[in-house]
Design an enzyme around this catalytic site. Structure first.
Site, mmCIF file in Angstrom:
data_model
loop_
_atom_site.group_PDB
_atom_site.id
_atom_site.type_symbol
_atom_site.label_atom_id
_atom_site.label_comp_id
_atom_site.label_asym_id
_atom_site.label_seq_id
_atom_site.Cartn_x
_atom_site.Cartn_y
_atom_site.Cartn_z
ATOM 1 N N ASP A 137 -5.511 -2.312 5.555
ATOM 2 C CA ASP A 137 -4.372 -2.125 4.662
ATOM 3 C C ASP A 137 -3.218 -2.980 5.182
ATOM 4 O O ASP A 137 -2.569 -2.637 6.184
ATOM 5 C CB ASP A 137 -3.965 -0.652 4.608
ATOM 6 C CG ASP A 137 -4.961 0.224 3.851
ATOM 7 O OD1 ASP A 137 -6.152 -0.142 3.797
ATOM 8 O OD2 ASP A 137 -4.545 1.273 3.326
ATOM 9 N N LYS A 159 -4.248 2.065 -5.228
ATOM 10 C CA LYS A 159 -4.030 3.142 -4.267
ATOM 11 C C LYS A 159 -2.561 3.557 -4.264
ATOM 12 O O LYS A 159 -1.722 2.855 -3.711
ATOM 13 C CB LYS A 159 -4.457 2.699 -2.862
ATOM 14 C CG LYS A 159 -4.256 3.769 -1.779
ATOM 15 C CD LYS A 159 -4.775 3.289 -0.431
ATOM 16 C CE LYS A 159 -4.436 4.271 0.685
ATOM 17 N NZ LYS A 159 -4.957 3.829 1.997
ATOM 18 N N LYS A 195 -1.856 -1.459 -3.324
ATOM 19 C CA LYS A 195 -1.400 -0.154 -2.858
ATOM 20 C C LYS A 195 0.119 -0.101 -2.969
ATOM 21 O O LYS A 195 0.803 -1.080 -2.667
ATOM 22 C CB LYS A 195 -1.868 0.033 -1.411
ATOM 23 C CG LYS A 195 -1.378 1.283 -0.698
ATOM 24 C CD LYS A 195 -1.979 1.327 0.713
ATOM 25 C CE LYS A 195 -1.353 2.437 1.564
ATOM 26 N NZ LYS A 195 -1.927 2.465 2.922
#
Length: 252
Positions: A98, A194, A162
Site C-alpha cells: 500500500d 479500498k 485507496k
C-alpha cells in the site's frame, strides 16, 4: 442484503489493520488471530513493514494476505527510500504493498513526479503481489484533484486505489468513494477500490458497498476488487453475526 449477509461479506473484504505507533509482536499475534473469525477469514492483515515476517509466520497455512505500507503516512518524495522499503517488504513475504502517493506534490501541480513514483513502485511489485495506491483524498480535498489522482494511479498500473492512510483529519468519505469508483468504471481496467479510515459500523460498510454496486454491479465487490481498510469495524461486524447490538468500533 440482510444484515448478517452484509456483515459476513464485509468480513471477507476486510484488511484488518494495526498501524499503531505502539504495535509490537504480541499485537501482531493478536491481530492475526482476530483475522481468523468463526464466520470466515478476513482478506488480509495490514501491518508496518517491520512486522511483515511476523505476520507471515502467524498466518501460515491460511489464505489471508499480508499487506504493508510504504512511503507512509506522509507521502514523502524520497523515491529511492520508498523503493528500498518496497523491496525489503516483498523479500519478507508481503503479498500487497500500500503506497502513499506524494500527494502534496500532486496537489500543487507536480503530477509527473507522483506518477513516476507509482510507475517505479509498480515495476518493483511483480505479480501476483498487488499494488494499492493511497491518494489521501482528505488532503487532496478538491473533487477534480481527487479524480486526477485516481486517473493517474490507474493509468500507472495500480491494482487498487485507496482513499486514505487513516492518519489525517478526513479519511474515507462517500463523496471521495463516488469519484474514485467513477474513475474505475470509466477506465475499463480491472482496478479495485479500498476505502480506509473511519469505516467503523455495519452501516458504513453498507454505504461503500452500495457505491461500488452502483458503478460496477452487485457481484463486483470481491476481495480481488474491494477491500475495507479498518480495524475497529470487525467488532461491529461480529456483533451483527452473533445477533447482538453492533456498536461502532474504535481505531483506524
Amino acid at each position: 442484503m440482510e444484515q448478517k449477509q452484509l456483515a459476513q461479506k464485509a468480513i471477507s473484504l476486510l484488511d484488518l489493520t494495526n498501524l499503531n505507533d505502539d504495535c509490537d509482536d504480541a499485537a501482531i499475534e493478536a491481530l492475526c488471530q482476530r483475522a481468523k473469525t468463526f464466520y470466515g477469514n478476513t482478506a488480509a492483515v495490514c501491518v508496518w513493514p517491520h512486522f511483515v515476517k511476523k505476520a507471515k509466520e502467524c498466518l501460515g497455512g491460511t489464505t489471508i494476505k499480508v499487506a504493508t505500507v510504504v512511503n507512509f503516512p506522509h507521502g514523502g518524495e524520497d523515491l529511492f527510500a520508498t523503493l528500498d522499503e518496497t523491496a525489503k517488504a516483498l523479500e519478507d513475504g508481503a503479498d500487497e504493498i500500500d503506497l502513499v502517493i506524494p500527494y502534496e506534490a500532486f496537489k500543487v501541480g507536480r503530477r509527473g513526479f507522483a506518477e513516476t513514483m507509482v510507475l517505479k513502485v509498480r515495476e518493483a511489485v511483480p505479480a501476483p503481489a498487488k499494488l494499492k495506491t493511497i491518494l489521501e483524498t482528505g488532503e487532496l480535498q478538491d473533487a477534480d484533484i481527487i479524480r486526477a489522482a485516481a486517473d493517474m494511479a490507474i493509468e500507472a498500473g495500480a491494482d487498487f486505489i485507496k482513499t486514505s492512510t487513516g492518519k489525517v483529519k478526513t479519511n474515507a468519505t462517500p463523496e471521495a468513494a463516488e469519484i474514485m469508483m467513477e474513475a474505475i468504471a470509466e477506465s475499463g481496467k480491472p482496478v479495485g477500490f479500498k476505502p480506509a479510515g473511519g469505516v467503523r459500523t455495519l452501516e458504513d460498510a453498507g454505504t461503500y458497498l452500495a457505491i461500488a454496486a452502483k458503478y460496477m454491479g452487485s457481484d463486483w465487490a470481491t476481495p480481488d476488487h474491494f477491500r475495507f481498510g479498518a480495524s475497529g469495524v470487525l467488532d461491529a461486524l461480529l456483533a451483527t453475526m452473533q445477533g447482538q447490538t453492533a456498536k461502532a468500533g474504535d481505531g483506524y
